[in-house]
Design an enzyme around this catalytic site. Structure first.
Site, PDB file in Angstrom:
ATOM      1  N   LYS A  80     -42.348  43.602  17.175  1.00  0.00           N
ATOM      2  CA  LYS A  80     -42.193  43.666  15.718  1.00  0.00           C
ATOM      3  C   LYS A  80     -40.787  43.208  15.377  1.00  0.00           C
ATOM      4  O   LYS A  80     -39.839  43.457  16.132  1.00  0.00           O
ATOM      5  CB  LYS A  80     -42.388  45.112  15.240  1.00  0.00           C
ATOM      6  CG  LYS A  80     -42.728  45.237  13.783  1.00  0.00           C
ATOM      7  CD  LYS A  80     -44.211  45.169  13.545  1.00  0.00           C
ATOM      8  CE  LYS A  80     -44.526  45.296  12.071  1.00  0.00           C
ATOM      9  NZ  LYS A  80     -45.964  45.298  11.804  1.00  0.00           N
ATOM     10  N   VAL A 181     -51.983  49.730  -3.848  1.00  0.00           N
ATOM     11  CA  VAL A 181     -53.014  48.698  -4.047  1.00  0.00           C
ATOM     12  C   VAL A 181     -52.360  47.314  -4.026  1.00  0.00           C
ATOM     13  O   VAL A 181     -52.496  46.517  -4.942  1.00  0.00           O
ATOM     14  CB  VAL A 181     -53.830  48.950  -5.344  1.00  0.00           C
ATOM     15  CG1 VAL A 181     -54.756  50.133  -5.135  1.00  0.00           C
ATOM     16  CG2 VAL A 181     -52.927  49.190  -6.555  1.00  0.00           C
ATOM     17  N   GLY A 182     -51.625  47.047  -2.939  1.00  0.00           N
ATOM     18  CA  GLY A 182     -50.981  45.752  -2.739  1.00  0.00           C
ATOM     19  C   GLY A 182     -51.900  44.816  -1.976  1.00  0.00           C
ATOM     20  O   GLY A 182     -53.118  44.787  -2.193  1.00  0.00           O
ATOM     21  N   TYR A 186     -55.624  46.272  -2.559  1.00  0.00           N
ATOM     22  CA  TYR A 186     -56.424  45.592  -3.592  1.00  0.00           C
ATOM     23  C   TYR A 186     -57.774  45.145  -3.017  1.00  0.00           C
ATOM     24  O   TYR A 186     -58.832  45.409  -3.601  1.00  0.00           O
ATOM     25  CB  TYR A 186     -55.640  44.384  -4.139  1.00  0.00           C
ATOM     26  CG  TYR A 186     -56.486  43.491  -5.003  1.00  0.00           C
ATOM     27  CD1 TYR A 186     -56.714  43.805  -6.346  1.00  0.00           C
ATOM     28  CD2 TYR A 186     -57.094  42.348  -4.477  1.00  0.00           C
ATOM     29  CE1 TYR A 186     -57.525  42.999  -7.137  1.00  0.00           C
ATOM     30  CE2 TYR A 186     -57.908  41.548  -5.268  1.00  0.00           C
ATOM     31  CZ  TYR A 186     -58.117  41.874  -6.592  1.00  0.00           C
ATOM     32  OH  TYR A 186     -58.928  41.083  -7.364  1.00  0.00           O
TER      33      TYR A 186
HETATM   34  P1  NAD Z   1     -47.902  45.518   0.237  1.00  0.00           P
HETATM   35  O1  NAD Z   1     -46.428  45.605   0.171  1.00  0.00           O
HETATM   36  O2  NAD Z   1     -48.587  44.262  -0.243  1.00  0.00           O
HETATM   37  O3  NAD Z   1     -48.584  46.727  -0.584  1.00  0.00           O
HETATM   38  C1  NAD Z   1     -48.104  48.019  -0.550  1.00  0.00           C
HETATM   39  C2  NAD Z   1     -48.335  48.611  -1.934  1.00  0.00           C
HETATM   40  O4  NAD Z   1     -47.929  49.970  -1.923  1.00  0.00           O
HETATM   41  C3  NAD Z   1     -47.514  47.913  -3.027  1.00  0.00           C
HETATM   42  O5  NAD Z   1     -48.348  47.575  -4.115  1.00  0.00           O
HETATM   43  C4  NAD Z   1     -46.486  48.961  -3.410  1.00  0.00           C
HETATM   44  O6  NAD Z   1     -46.084  48.889  -4.769  1.00  0.00           O
HETATM   45  C5  NAD Z   1     -47.227  50.256  -3.125  1.00  0.00           C
HETATM   46  N1  NAD Z   1     -46.380  51.414  -2.908  1.00  0.00           N
HETATM   47  C6  NAD Z   1     -45.144  51.497  -2.367  1.00  0.00           C
HETATM   48  N2  NAD Z   1     -44.711  52.772  -2.377  1.00  0.00           N
HETATM   49  C7  NAD Z   1     -45.697  53.513  -2.921  1.00  0.00           C
HETATM   50  C8  NAD Z   1     -45.856  54.892  -3.196  1.00  0.00           C
HETATM   51  N3  NAD Z   1     -44.911  55.770  -2.889  1.00  0.00           N
HETATM   52  N4  NAD Z   1     -47.004  55.304  -3.767  1.00  0.00           N
HETATM   53  C9  NAD Z   1     -47.976  54.421  -4.079  1.00  0.00           C
HETATM   54  N5  NAD Z   1     -47.884  53.104  -3.863  1.00  0.00           N
HETATM   55  C10 NAD Z   1     -46.756  52.655  -3.290  1.00  0.00           C
HETATM   56  O7  NAD Z   1     -48.297  45.830   1.732  1.00  0.00           O
HETATM   57  P2  NAD Z   1     -49.705  45.593   2.448  1.00  0.00           P
HETATM   58  O8  NAD Z   1     -49.677  44.296   3.170  1.00  0.00           O
HETATM   59  O9  NAD Z   1     -50.803  45.873   1.466  1.00  0.00           O
HETATM   60  O10 NAD Z   1     -49.675  46.728   3.549  1.00  0.00           O
HETATM   61  C11 NAD Z   1     -49.910  48.081   3.205  1.00  0.00           C
HETATM   62  C12 NAD Z   1     -49.733  48.962   4.438  1.00  0.00           C
HETATM   63  O11 NAD Z   1     -50.646  48.547   5.446  1.00  0.00           O
HETATM   64  C13 NAD Z   1     -48.350  48.874   5.092  1.00  0.00           C
HETATM   65  O12 NAD Z   1     -48.020  50.125   5.638  1.00  0.00           O
HETATM   66  C14 NAD Z   1     -48.539  47.868   6.220  1.00  0.00           C
HETATM   67  O13 NAD Z   1     -47.626  48.061   7.275  1.00  0.00           O
HETATM   68  C15 NAD Z   1     -49.945  48.203   6.631  1.00  0.00           C
HETATM   69  N6  NAD Z   1     -50.632  47.095   7.299  1.00  0.00           N
HETATM   70  C16 NAD Z   1     -50.765  45.900   6.645  1.00  0.00           C
HETATM   71  C17 NAD Z   1     -51.424  44.860   7.289  1.00  0.00           C
HETATM   72  C18 NAD Z   1     -51.630  43.534   6.606  1.00  0.00           C
HETATM   73  O14 NAD Z   1     -52.419  42.727   7.126  1.00  0.00           O
HETATM   74  N7  NAD Z   1     -50.998  43.253   5.478  1.00  0.00           N
HETATM   75  C19 NAD Z   1     -51.942  45.047   8.576  1.00  0.00           C
HETATM   76  C20 NAD Z   1     -51.813  46.285   9.201  1.00  0.00           C
HETATM   77  C21 NAD Z   1     -51.140  47.299   8.540  1.00  0.00           C
END
Ligand code: NAD
Length: 353
Positions: A80, A181-182, A186
């Site tokens: 990472k 819901v990022g 979403y």
């Molecule tokens: P992202 O940054 O697109 O979305 C995260 C969302 O969480 C954002 O909309 C943000 O505003 C919101 N957020 C932040 N703090 C918050 C809080 N305290 N309460 C409520 N909402 C809050 O990230 P992502 O790509 O959607 O990833 C989400 C999680 O999943 C992360 O922990 C990431 O490590 C994990 N993950 C992502 C992937 C991937 O393919 N993107 C794969 C494995 C794990």
């Protein structure tokens, strides 16, 4: 900073610090294990308050990637990267400089998107290294933004958990609270709404929240209250360490199954969940859809249909973990850790022999 003595240090093979004065790059790459193959894992851009905090995150997340890749049956080790910085101030040059750091590792580490980085950022990384995945792709090809693939795996995992814990054949009328819901949350909401689940959602970004309310008929709940929502399933899809000694006694969900990495603040929090009668889907098993896509893209020659078929393997792995945990009176996270370590140890033994 005594890295070898840090709680997060777990026999990592290599930790690299990179600095580029011209772009302001300050990055750390942690390679936990290359036993199964090149260490693969995303690049997180985050405004860490201290270097120690950034190192701890890189160590913890890279170890998680070793376990995630092992459990998903991928021929990749765990690594990472973290870049210390403000996501709003990122530049193409910063990612190009990061790419040079990755290139210097000669393929021992393969990068991709994570929190704070996008497909466009990885395109900039690819200007200085080939050891990058999660890039744009032609229709029907494997790869691209891993977020929607992670969401598919989480959705299928929630179905498996609901079947196991609630005896539900589908998610019609099942209540799900989604925290965040990022990029992943979403798309998860889209799958859940399609199947008739009732959604409660929270996000610190009002526009992101409004979008899922408008598009999927979700009900917005306060950020401070989402963990305590009275629902069947809680899906943490924002930050890590949300399951801890303070939050667990207040949870009302019967299942916790979401995308966020490192949801348990400590291993023992898994026992607290089990004691509370809450079924926990180990995060690195349920959220492997993105890395499955990244891995197939990186190796080349795969189609999106093959990625989706691989992701459909996630619910069976989760069900095996749930069943073993019940049979052996162990926590689901302990069972998953044990299975991942078995694969790592088995491969290591074969390599030495
Ligand atoms: P992202 O940054 O697109 O979305 C995260 C969302 O969480 C954002 O909309 C943000 O505003 C919101 N957020 C932040 N703090 C918050 C809080 N305290 N309460 C409520 N909402 C809050 O990230 P992502 O790509 O959607 O990833 C989400 C999680 O999943 C992360 O922990 C990431 O490590 C994990 N993950 C992502 C992937 C991937 O393919 N993107 C794969 C494995 C794990």
């Amino acid at each position: 900073m005594e890295i070898f003595d840090m709680r997060e240090f777990d026999g990592h093979e290599q930790v690299v610090f990179g600095h580029d004065p011209a772009t302001g790059l300050r990055a750390i790459i942690a390679i936990h294990s290359t036993v199964l193959g090149p260490a693969a894992g995303g690049c997180r851009l985050w405004p860490y308050a201290t270097t120690a905090e950034a190192v701890a995150d890189a160590l913890r997340l890279s170890r998680g990637m070793s376990y995630k890749n092992a459990m998903a049956g991928l021929d990749f080790g765990g690594g990472k990267a973290v870049i210390v910085g403000e996501p709003r101030r990122k530049t193409p040059e910063l990612f190009e400089a990061f790419g040079r750091l990755v290139e210097g590792l000669g393929g021992r580490y393969v990068t991709a998107e994570d929190v704070g980085t996008t497909t466009a950022d990885m395109a900039n990384v690819s200007r200085s290294t080939h050891y990058v995945s999660g890039l744009g792709r032609a229709p029907g090809e494997a790869g691209g933004d891993p977020g929607p693939k992670t969401a598919l795996g989480v959705y299928l995992g929630i179905r498996a958990a609901a079947k196991f814990a609630l005896g539900r054949a589908d998610l019609e009328g099942v209540t799900v609270a989604v925290q965040g819901v990022g990029g992943v949350g979403y798309h998860l909401c889209a799958h859940l709404a399609d199947e008739g689940a009732q959604l409660q959602v929270a996000d610190v970004r009002p526009a992101a929240l409004q979008r899922v309310c408008d598009e999927f008929g979700a009900r917005a709940v306060a950020v401070e209250e989402v963990l305590e929502a009275s629902v069947d399933v809680l899906a943490p899809c924002a930050l890590g360490a949300v399951l801890n000694a303070q939050s667990i006694p207040r949870l009302r969900a019967k299942i916790v199954a979401g995308a966020a990495n490192n949801q348990l603040a400590q291993g023992q929090d898994g026992a607290a969940l089990a004691q509370a009668g809450i079924l926990y889907a180990p995060d690195y098993v349920i959220n492997a859809g993105g890395i499955i896509s990244v891995a197939r893209e990186y190796r080349g020659g795969s189609t999106e249909a093959q990625v989706i078929a691989d992701i459909h393997g996630i619910p069976a792995r989760l069900t095996e973990i749930f069943e073993r945990a019940r049979r052996e009176s162990r926590t689901t996270n302990a069972v998953a850790d044990g299975m991942a370590r078995e694969r790592l140890a088995g491969t290591r033994a074969r390599l030495v022999a």
